[in-house]
Design a protein around this motif. Sequence first.
Motif, PDB file in Angstrom:
ATOM      1  N   GLY A 108     -36.824  27.146  23.508  1.00 38.87           N
ATOM      2  CA  GLY A 108     -37.449  27.395  24.734  1.00 38.87           C
ATOM      3  C   GLY A 108     -36.798  28.227  25.408  1.00 38.87           C
ATOM      4  N   THR A 109     -37.082  28.552  26.902  1.00 40.56           N
ATOM      5  CA  THR A 109     -36.549  29.336  27.478  1.00 40.56           C
ATOM      6  C   THR A 109     -35.800  29.035  28.786  1.00 40.56           C
ATOM      7  OG1 THR A 109     -38.499  30.878  26.942  1.00 40.56           O
ATOM      8  CG2 THR A 109     -37.175  31.657  28.862  1.00 40.56           C
ATOM      9  N   VAL A 110     -34.608  29.560  29.047  1.00 41.58           N
ATOM     10  CA  VAL A 110     -33.793  29.176  30.035  1.00 41.58           C
ATOM     11  C   VAL A 110     -34.460  29.444  31.381  1.00 41.58           C
ATOM     12  CG1 VAL A 110     -31.556  29.201  31.281  1.00 41.58           C
ATOM     13  CG2 VAL A 110     -31.698  29.318  28.971  1.00 41.58           C
ATOM     14  N   LYS A 111     -34.909  28.325  32.259  1.00 46.19           N
ATOM     15  CA  LYS A 111     -35.231  28.583  33.268  1.00 46.19           C
ATOM     16  C   LYS A 111     -34.648  28.477  34.728  1.00 46.19           C
ATOM     17  CE  LYS A 111     -39.121  30.225  32.087  1.00 46.19           C
ATOM     18  NZ  LYS A 111     -39.518  31.559  32.355  1.00 46.19           N
ATOM     19  N   LYS A 112     -33.457  27.586  34.401  1.00 50.13           N
ATOM     20  CA  LYS A 112     -32.661  27.283  35.538  1.00 50.13           C
ATOM     21  C   LYS A 112     -31.252  26.891  35.185  1.00 50.13           C
ATOM     22  CE  LYS A 112     -34.359  24.025  38.368  1.00 50.13           C
ATOM     23  NZ  LYS A 112     -34.613  22.851  39.091  1.00 50.13           N
ATOM     24  N   ASN A 121     -34.221  33.461  31.324  1.00 48.88           N
ATOM     25  CA  ASN A 121     -35.037  33.787  30.578  1.00 48.88           C
ATOM     26  C   ASN A 121     -34.421  34.236  29.163  1.00 48.88           C
ATOM     27  OD1 ASN A 121     -37.198  33.944  32.449  1.00 48.88           O
ATOM     28  ND2 ASN A 121     -36.329  35.718  33.373  1.00 48.88           N
ATOM     29  N   LYS A 122     -33.315  33.681  28.717  1.00 44.87           N
ATOM     30  CA  LYS A 122     -32.939  33.728  27.583  1.00 44.87           C
ATOM     31  C   LYS A 122     -33.480  32.544  26.710  1.00 44.87           C
ATOM     32  CE  LYS A 122     -28.490  33.790  24.832  1.00 44.87           C
ATOM     33  NZ  LYS A 122     -27.152  34.086  25.035  1.00 44.87           N
ATOM     34  N   GLU A 123     -33.446  32.849  25.543  1.00 49.93           N
ATOM     35  CA  GLU A 123     -34.140  31.920  24.263  1.00 49.93           C
ATOM     36  C   GLU A 123     -32.976  30.752  24.006  1.00 49.93           C
ATOM     37  OE1 GLU A 123     -36.146  33.520  21.123  1.00 49.93           O
ATOM     38  OE2 GLU A 123     -38.213  33.692  22.390  1.00 49.93           O
ATOM     39  N   ALA A 124     -33.461  29.697  23.939  1.00 49.68           N
ATOM     40  CA  ALA A 124     -32.288  28.812  23.471  1.00 49.68           C
ATOM     41  C   ALA A 124     -32.875  27.533  22.779  1.00 49.68           C
ATOM     42  CB  ALA A 124     -31.336  28.278  24.822  1.00 49.68           C
ATOM     43  N   TYR A 125     -32.094  26.726  22.302  1.00 41.16           N
ATOM     44  CA  TYR A 125     -32.721  25.528  21.665  1.00 41.16           C
ATOM     45  C   TYR A 125     -32.215  24.360  22.361  1.00 41.16           C
ATOM     46  CZ  TYR A 125     -34.069  28.532  17.965  1.00 41.16           C
ATOM     47  OH  TYR A 125     -34.760  29.462  17.045  1.00 41.16           O
ATOM     48  N   ILE A 126     -33.119  23.156  22.241  1.00 38.21           N
ATOM     49  CA  ILE A 126     -32.956  21.814  22.844  1.00 38.21           C
ATOM     50  C   ILE A 126     -32.692  21.136  21.468  1.00 38.21           C
ATOM     51  CG2 ILE A 126     -33.945  19.691  23.676  1.00 38.21           C
ATOM     52  CD1 ILE A 126     -33.543  21.825  25.982  1.00 38.21           C
ATOM     53  N   VAL A 127     -31.371  20.602  21.259  1.00 36.86           N
ATOM     54  CA  VAL A 127     -31.080  19.743  19.971  1.00 36.86           C
ATOM     55  C   VAL A 127     -30.975  18.267  20.545  1.00 36.86           C
ATOM     56  CG1 VAL A 127     -29.550  19.399  18.293  1.00 36.86           C
ATOM     57  CG2 VAL A 127     -29.792  21.653  19.158  1.00 36.86           C
ATOM     58  N   ILE A 128     -31.803  17.575  19.945  1.00 33.15           N
ATOM     59  CA  ILE A 128     -31.781  16.104  20.197  1.00 33.15           C
ATOM     60  C   ILE A 128     -31.193  15.252  18.843  1.00 33.15           C
ATOM     61  CG2 ILE A 128     -33.172  14.057  20.939  1.00 33.15           C
ATOM     62  CD1 ILE A 128     -35.308  16.331  21.850  1.00 33.15           C
ATOM     63  N   LYS A 129     -30.085  14.631  19.021  1.00 28.74           N
ATOM     64  CA  LYS A 129     -29.508  13.919  18.282  1.00 28.74           C
ATOM     65  C   LYS A 129     -29.415  12.546  18.739  1.00 28.74           C
ATOM     66  CE  LYS A 129     -27.498  13.428  14.170  1.00 28.74           C
ATOM     67  NZ  LYS A 129     -28.276  13.284  12.921  1.00 28.74           N
ATOM     68  N   ALA A 130     -30.046  11.519  18.485  1.00 29.66           N
ATOM     69  CA  ALA A 130     -30.075  10.129  18.850  1.00 29.66           C
ATOM     70  C   ALA A 130     -30.303   9.289  17.765  1.00 29.66           C
ATOM     71  CB  ALA A 130     -31.021   9.866  20.063  1.00 29.66           C
TER      72      ALA A 130
END
Length: 69
Positions: free
Chosen positions: A11-15, A52-61
């Motif tokens: 994703g892209t950092v929006k806030k 606007n920097k690209e980053a990743y959501i990592v879901i570990k559940a």
Amino acid sequence: MKISARNTIKGTVKKIIPGVVNTEVTLEIAPGVEVTSVITKSSAEKLHLSLNKEAYIVIKATDVMVAVD
């Protein structure tokens, strides 16, 4: 980047809302679709997050639930 978690979403950092201890970070993963996470302020600084920097959501559940009314 290599990670064992199977659920990663780019994703892209929006806030970014920094707090005293934690920082709230919102990523847009598709047009109009956002995911928000609360991470430590220290982690946010180490990741050098910026708008606007690209980053990743990592879901570990172990459980993911679905509900309806």
